[in-house]
Structure formats: C-alpha cells, structure tokens
Design an enzyme around this catalytic site. Structure first.
Site, PDB file in Angstrom:
ATOM      1  CG  ASP A  68      -1.759   1.272   1.420  1.00 13.89           C
ATOM      2  OD1 ASP A  68      -2.445   1.501   0.369  1.00 13.89           O
ATOM      3  OD2 ASP A  68      -1.783   1.836   2.536  1.00 13.89           O
ATOM      4  CG  ASP A  70      -1.468   7.977   0.411  1.00 12.57           C
ATOM      5  OD1 ASP A  70      -0.734   9.031   0.645  1.00 12.57           O
ATOM      6  OD2 ASP A  70      -1.875   7.536  -0.558  1.00 12.57           O
ATOM      7  CG  ASP A 220      -1.993   2.076   6.500  1.00 14.25           C
ATOM      8  OD1 ASP A 220      -2.101   1.790   5.213  1.00 14.25           O
ATOM      9  OD2 ASP A 220      -2.462   3.063   7.070  1.00 14.25           O
TER      10      ASP A 220
END
Length: 273
Positions: A68, A70, A220
């Site tokens: 991922d 961001d 995240d």
C-alpha cells in the site's frame, strides 16, 4: 482444450519469470497469430529452456511483495486529514480533531465512509479533490524512517516489488521519481477505489502472472488485510500507519509488524521455509 494448454504454458512461464516480463510480452495475444512467425516474434528473447536469464537464487516460497502507499510507505495521513478537514464545510461532515483521529484508527474505511454520510458520487468527488491537493503537497511528504533502506534490501534479494494504492497514479509516480525509487518497482497500480482493493489485487496478480500464495501484501489498514486474505495472499499489517495495533490484530494478519526492519525479518523467515 487449447485454453487449458495456454494456461499451463503461462504458469510455466511464471515459474521462471518472477517479475512477469515474459507474461507481459504476451499481453494482448490472440489466437489469430498463434501459428507461425508472429507467435515466435512474441517470444523473441525468452526461452523456457534457458532459465540462466533469471536469478538462480530466486526463492520459490516468495515471488513478490505489494505495498500500500499512504500510511505504509509514505507518512501522508496527517496531510490527508488536514486536506479532508478543509473540505468538510463543502461536503457537510464533521472535521476530524485529535480525539476523533484516535477513535478513527480503530474503525475500518467502510465504517468511516458510512460515518461521513456521503453518497458514492460525493465520495468520488471528495477523493478527486483530496488527491489533487495532495499532489501539491508531494515535496513535503516523506517516507517512513527505514522504508527506503528496506526497499533496496528487498529488491537486492531478487524479489519483485509493487504498489497498489487508492492515491492517484500521477501522485504515486511523481513521489517515487522524486525519491529516486521508481526503478525498484516492477508494477505501480494506483487510482483504486477505496472499497475495491480485493478486485484490484486480484487483477494485478493475474496480470503479473504471480501465484497468490507466493505474494505478500503489506498495508496499514484492516481492509488491506481483508483484501489480501480474500485473494489468497500473505497478509502483512504494519502498525505505523492508520489503523492501530488492536484493530489490525482483530482481523488476524499473517504478520503484524512494528517497524520496517521487522518486515525484512519476516521476509527472511518466509524465504527460509
């Protein structure tokens, strides 16, 4: 019948072509040129009988790692929250303060979208606006500490690296170029709808010719873990991004990591199995 043979052929290519270079050569291939010279031209420079063209130490237990963007590679979430708060009056939702942010870290993206009460049309409009303003903030954004070194070490182990992000393609590409990291990634796919990562991951894996069980997806958020599970990938969650440790642990990732160095250790463990 030929479709089964073709799938078997692609599988053999993928086995000795971990980054999908040969499979990429065949993208757009049609049965109309299967016979004769046009087909041979498609395969020029690649031979299933010549594995010497590829790293002999390549680990069969792990082909690739998809990240991922961001909150996983880039510390951009404070900037995203600031931009989103500036849009609150136009879209009619409550701005996020410090207390809200601590609570939101325990929620899924779907729950946050539901809380905002935005229609799909408003969600798309807000996302475009945030992405556009985030692009102007790129010079100020930074990688999380230790991430750049981690990426270099992973690539030195002949692993293919990729990115799947809801951010715009332009923003992701510009940031990687500015940081001098674009050459480390064999695939960068951005602009993914916030709630559609499963489909995007599945498509990326298929197009790259990777075997799902040999690919890590590192994110995240709880939705990253859930998407990886649904596609059959190795689900890796990191605690330095959006969702907190407790929320990530609740969705039971294969690995729950505190630092980028922990990810390198996890990769070493997987490659030794």
């Amino acid at each position: 019948m030929w479709k089964r043979s073709w799938k078997s052929f692609i599988a053999r290519l993928s086995a000795i072509d971990p980054c999908g270079k040969a499979v990429e050569k065949l993208k757009g291939f049609s049965t109309g040129v299967f016979r004769g010279i046009p087909f041979l031209h498609r395969l020029r420079g690649f031979s299933t009988r010549n594995p010497q063209s590829y790293p002999q130490s390549y680990p069969q237990a792990l082909q690739a790692i998809i990240f991922d963007f961001d909150g996983t590679l880039v510390d951009s979430l404070p900037t995203v929250v600031e931009i989103a708060n500036a849009q609150a009056p136009d879209f009619g939702y409550k701005p996020i303060d410090a207390q809200d942010y601590a609570q939101l870290r325990q929620w899924s993206s779907r729950a946050i979208v539901h809380r905002a009460g935005l229609s799909p049309w408003q969600q798309a409009r807000l996302l475009r606006r945030v992405q556009r303003q985030l692009g102007a903030c790129l010079p100020a954004l930074k990688l999380f500490p230790g991430v750049a070194e981690l990426l270099v070490q992973l690539r030195s182990r002949s692993l293919c690296l990729g990115i799947l992000s809801s951010n715009s393609q332009q923003n992701v590409e510009a940031f990687l170029q500015r940081q001098g990291l674009r050459s480390l990634f064999s695939v960068v796919q951005a602009g993914t709808p916030i709630l559609s990562k499963r489909r995007a991951l599945s498509r990326l894996i298929y197009q790259a010719g990777w075997q799902p069980a040999t690919v890590m997806y590192v994110g995240d958020e709880t939705r990253d873990v859930e998407a990886a599970r649904q596609v059959g990938l190795i689900a890796v969650a990191v605690t330095w991004g959006f969702n907190d440790r407790r929320s990530l642990a609740a969705v039971r990732p294969d690995w729950l990591l505190e630092t980028p160095a922990d990810l390198l250790q996890a990769v070493v463990r997987v490659m030794q199995e």
